[in-house]
Design an enzyme around this catalytic site. Sequence first.
Site, PDB file in Angstrom:
ATOM      1  N   ALA A  10       0.858  -1.177   0.000  1.00 33.99           N
ATOM      2  CA  ALA A  10       0.000   0.000   0.000  1.00 33.99           C
ATOM      3  C   ALA A  10       0.903   1.238   0.000  1.00 33.99           C
ATOM      4  CB  ALA A  10      -0.904  -0.009   1.241  1.00 33.99           C
ATOM      5  N   GLU A  83       7.216   2.569  -9.325  1.00 31.41           N
ATOM      6  CA  GLU A  83       5.877   2.878  -9.848  1.00 31.41           C
ATOM      7  C   GLU A  83       5.482   1.872 -10.929  1.00 31.41           C
ATOM      8  OE1 GLU A  83       4.170   4.921  -8.163  1.00 31.41           O
ATOM      9  OE2 GLU A  83       5.745   5.996  -7.101  1.00 31.41           O
ATOM     10  N   GLY A 168      -0.290  11.626  -6.711  1.00 32.41           N
ATOM     11  CA  GLY A 168      -0.248  12.351  -5.450  1.00 32.41           C
ATOM     12  C   GLY A 168       0.415  11.529  -4.377  1.00 32.41           C
TER      13      GLY A 168
END
Length: 184
Positions: A10, A83, A168
């Site tokens: 997470a 990512e 974000g």
Amino acid sequence: MAKLYFRYSAMNAGKSTAMLQVAHNYEEQGQAVRLFTAAIDDRYGVGHVTSRLGPQRATEVFDANTDFLHVVDQKVACVLVDEAQFLSTAQVQQLHKLAQVRGIPVITYGLRTDFRGEPFPGSAYLLGLADDIEEIKNICTCGKKATMNIRVDEQGKRIREGEQISIGGNERYRQACGRCFYSE
């Protein structure tokens, strides 16, 4: 035998910190690495992997047009991708081939699911093709293991609908356990 690794968690679990540490370890032994991050992640400037703890490093970027089989050569000891949820399915296949055919270890770091609990395409393919899958642990505000991500607005109120991708950090996302994810 080289492997394709997927290290997921997470938000706020230290994925970027772990990647920077792995790069440091290889380079400290005199071995070359290639670091990539998603071009769309501009939180700390395009082409930068930044840990919330402070360490930062300029990296190469990948976008929808990146073909890892053409940009990575045999002279590297390892390929690191941050990512990784933003990889396309074809790019995951390319990274798998780098490990399996060219013998270059590839370690990817990313989220499994979005703020709605739906898998990112890149993550889904990584879960299917990775030779080694590891969860990086994190905790929810309630103290249980965080496995989900929650998107919030400027006032900290939860957002349940919207585009899958909205870049974000702490101002936009919170990690949560399953119970808190489903609670109102």
